[in-house]
Design an enzyme around this catalytic site. Structure first.
Site, PDB file in Angstrom:
ATOM      1  N   ARG A  95     -10.489 -11.168   1.506  1.00 44.60           N
ATOM      2  CA  ARG A  95     -11.450 -12.187   0.916  1.00 44.60           C
ATOM      3  C   ARG A  95     -10.753 -13.643   1.066  1.00 44.60           C
ATOM      4  NH1 ARG A  95     -11.611  -8.994  -4.493  1.00 44.60           N
ATOM      5  NH2 ARG A  95     -11.259  -7.418  -3.009  1.00 44.60           N
TER       6      ARG A  95
ATOM      7  N   LYS B 139       0.837  -0.885   0.085  1.00 40.22           N
ATOM      8  CA  LYS B 139       0.022  -0.044   0.181  1.00 40.22           C
ATOM      9  C   LYS B 139       0.798   1.092  -0.025  1.00 40.22           C
ATOM     10  CE  LYS B 139      -4.063  -1.784   2.633  1.00 40.22           C
ATOM     11  NZ  LYS B 139      -4.937  -1.369   1.659  1.00 40.22           N
TER      12      LYS B 139
HETATM   13  N1  BES Z   1      -8.456  -3.495   4.038  1.00 43.23           N
HETATM   14  C1  BES Z   1      -8.333  -3.134   2.754  1.00 43.23           C
HETATM   15  C2  BES Z   1      -9.608  -2.319   2.482  1.00 43.23           C
HETATM   16  C3  BES Z   1      -9.545  -0.997   3.147  1.00 43.23           C
HETATM   17  C4  BES Z   1      -8.772   0.151   2.482  1.00 43.23           C
HETATM   18  C5  BES Z   1     -10.741  -0.806   4.021  1.00 43.23           C
HETATM   19  C6  BES Z   1      -9.043   1.170   3.101  1.00 43.23           C
HETATM   20  C7  BES Z   1     -10.735   0.609   4.591  1.00 43.23           C
HETATM   21  C8  BES Z   1      -9.689   1.574   4.281  1.00 43.23           C
HETATM   22  C9  BES Z   1      -8.485  -4.247   1.759  1.00 43.23           C
HETATM   23  O1  BES Z   1      -7.647  -5.626   2.251  1.00 43.23           O
HETATM   24  C10 BES Z   1      -7.887  -4.113   0.453  1.00 43.23           C
HETATM   25  O2  BES Z   1      -6.709  -3.728   0.663  1.00 43.23           O
HETATM   26  N2  BES Z   1      -8.602  -3.903  -0.550  1.00 43.23           N
HETATM   27  C11 BES Z   1      -8.341  -3.521  -1.709  1.00 43.23           C
HETATM   28  C12 BES Z   1      -8.846  -4.597  -2.779  1.00 43.23           C
HETATM   29  C13 BES Z   1      -8.300  -4.353  -3.959  1.00 43.23           C
HETATM   30  C14 BES Z   1      -6.805  -4.604  -4.094  1.00 43.23           C
HETATM   31  C15 BES Z   1      -9.165  -5.090  -5.076  1.00 43.23           C
HETATM   32  C16 BES Z   1      -8.856  -2.052  -1.928  1.00 43.23           C
HETATM   33  O3  BES Z   1      -9.908  -1.774  -1.287  1.00 43.23           O
HETATM   34  O4  BES Z   1      -8.096  -1.427  -2.669  1.00 43.23           O
HETATM   35 MN    MN Z   2      -5.605  -5.273   1.557  1.00 42.15          MN
END
Ligand code: BES
Ligand code: MN
Ligand code: ZN
Length: 514
Positions: A371, A297
């Site tokens: 997931r 990230k």
């Molecule tokens: N934990 C995150 C989702 C999230 C991000 C929740 C920011 C709250 C605030 C999750 O694991 C994630 O990183 N999801 C990705 C999915 C994508 C790679 C398909 C996302 O939401 O960017």
């Molecule tokens: Mn994630």
């Protein structure tokens, strides 16, 4: 490094020294001694029944003050009138309910929060309040009282485990609520439920707010074991990585592969109903820190990914509330706990894993890890032959884009389950909003190399995440709650919200009536 703290999360509840006491007073004719009588006034200056009684008792003090023009008018405005000469009521706190039209939930909550703040600022220890001042709010007294307790308790919440200085204690000690004599019993139940929900919310907040270096999967497992020790009606089982490997949980384990912290699958079992009754299962995403893994990230606000276990925290919170309410239901809580880190042993984009269900997954983005842990936990849930399964997860940033920070995203393969959750959310003022889970979206998960890939591209990211989970939940009625937008607040008031514990508890308790 593991920081030693004496008294946190679930353990903290048992050493919470300065809790407030709530009391119901059924005799409406009598005004009992109090430090502060809380009365309401609407915009036209109409006094509630209790306000009239107080006015009489204090020989017109209230009406005289209001006649001066000192009447607060906006909803939640307050005015404190000290009456040092009076032996029964030492102060009157007037709260404006705002415009004369019907009171709504938000204005009601605003009034409650202002009452708490005003009373706390004035160092008041005892207050007496009557629900009749809020009778333009179209809700039962049961609802109003439960909301009152939840609002007051939320106001007292503090998270000071890592501050060197001790926080000032809560001054308000005794809260007396006046109600009709024949309502004392039903309202007592509202009181107990409100307290239980508040404790659950507080547990969820504590676990969420703990930093990732303390709140690891192992830490969560220990807290669960500790919880079972003090609540013998619960059994807690913890599966370690070896046991999960034997069950074939290749997807869940691919997430912890890069971390020095081993994954844990935590299972709470509560049997309040008949042995033969199918349980309701809650499954929480417990990523104790989500760096994104090799699909790292960006750095901005990455600290907030300590909150990526708030789904798990809400399962702990619901278990806490259930342990107090002891409903005649069978309930299972499952927490899939892992840390998502990049390293030489981490899962790489393109890696293919086999899930417990036997289906294979091409991991194209290691940041879509929620997931991956949930799918194996959801397959594991089959062994309970559940009446329903609800998973709770901070699953997608896309959910924040879709619904903002007000509603939980709800997706389900079952109409009545979806409706029950929507109703529970409304009832608990912890709202959810449904998104479709149509088959049309499924093809976004097609993979050239495995049964599916773990990402579906930018369009409808919240729905395709749920579509992925739907492939593992065909054997029972299932709903998915995406809490990415509601589980915590950012910025100056950064902190966990404890959502959706109120929704979950309402949902479960409504099963009793059904
Ligand atoms: N934990 C995150 C989702 C999230 C991000 C929740 C920011 C709250 C605030 C999750 O694991 C994630 O990183 N999801 C990705 C999915 C994508 C790679 C398909 C996302 O939401 O960017
Ligand atoms: Mn994630
Ligand atoms: Zn995540």
């Amino acid at each position: 490094m593991q920081i030693a703290i004496n008294c946190i999360a679930i353990a903290k509840l048992s050493c919470h020294g300065d809790a407030m006491n709530y009391k119901l007073q059924g005799n409406l004719k009598k005004i009992q001694k109090t430090d502060c009588a809380v009365v309401t006034v609407d915009q036209s200056g109409n006094l509630s029944e209790f306000a009239r009684q107080i006015d009489e008792l204090t020989e017109g003090k209230l009406s005289a003050t209001l006649k001066l023009g000192d009447m607060p008018s906006q909803a939640g405005n307050t005015l404190l009138i000290p009456i040092p000469e009076d032996k029964t009521v030492k102060r009157i706190l007037v709260v404006a309910t705002g415009e004369d039209e019907e009171l709504n939930i938000n204005r009601y909550k605003k009034c409650l929060e202002s009452i708490y703040s005003a009373v706390n600022a004035a160092n008041i220890k005892k207050l007496t309040l009557s629900l009749d001042g809020f009778d333009t709010l179209d809700k039962s007294d049961h609802w109003k009282l439960k909301a009152l307790v939840e609002s007051f308790e939320a106001k007292t919440y503090q998270f000071n485990e890592f501050k060197s200085k001790e926080a000032p204690p809560v001054k308000l000690k005794d809260i007396t609520i006046r109600c009709a004599e024949d309502r004392v019993d039903t309202l007592d139940e509202a009181l107990q439920t409100g307290i239980a929900v508040s404790q659950g919310v507080s547990v969820a907040k504590d676990l969420g707010n703990l930093p990732g270096n303390v709140c690891t999967p192992t830490y969560l497992a220990k807290q669960a074991k500790q919880f079972a020790k003090t609540n013998p009606e619960f059994t807690v089982t913890v599966l370690d990585e070896k046991e999960m490997k034997n069950l074939g949980m290749g997807s869940l384990l691919s997430v912890s592969a890069g971390s020095a912290e081993p994954a844990k699958l935590i299972i709470f079992e509560y049997q309040g109903g008949k042995a033969s009754a199918a349980p309701h299962v809650l499954v929480g995403k417990g990523i104790t820190f989500d760096t994104g893994g090799i699909s790292l990230k960006p750095g901005e606000a990455m600290d907030e990914m300590k909150y990526d276990m708030c789904g798990a925290a809400s399962v702990f919170g619901a278990m806490q509330a259930i342990s107090q309410i002891k409903p005649k239901l069978n309930i299972v809580g499952i927490v899939a706990a892992a840390e998502n880190m990049p390293s030489g042993t981490a899962t790489k984009p393109g890696d293919i894993v086999t899930t417990m269900s036997g289906q294979t997954v091409e991991i194209l983005n290691t940041d879509a890890e929620g997931r991956l842990v949930l799918c194996d936990a959801l397959t594991y849930a089959e062994k309970f032959k559940p009446a329903s399964v609800v998973d709770i997860a901070t699953l997608t940033g896309a959910c924040i884009i879709a619904l903002g920070h007000h509603a939980t995203g709800l997706m389900s393969n079952n109409e009545s389950l979806a409706d029950e959750l929507l109703v529970a959310g409304e009832e608990a003022a912890d709202k959810a909003w449904r998104l479709p889970l149509w088959d049309e979206y499924q093809s976004q998960l097609d993979s050239n190399f495995a049964d599916m890939q773990n990402i579906g591209g930018r369009p409808a990211g919240t729905i395709t995440a749920a579509c992925f989970l739907a492939r593992f939940t065909k054997k029972y009625p299932w709903a998915h709650l995406d809490i990415a937008g509601v589980a915590w607040n950012s910025g100056k008031n950064k902190g966990a919200t404890g959502r959706p514990v109120p929704l979950l508890v309402s949902y479960l308790l409504n099963k009793l009536a059904a």
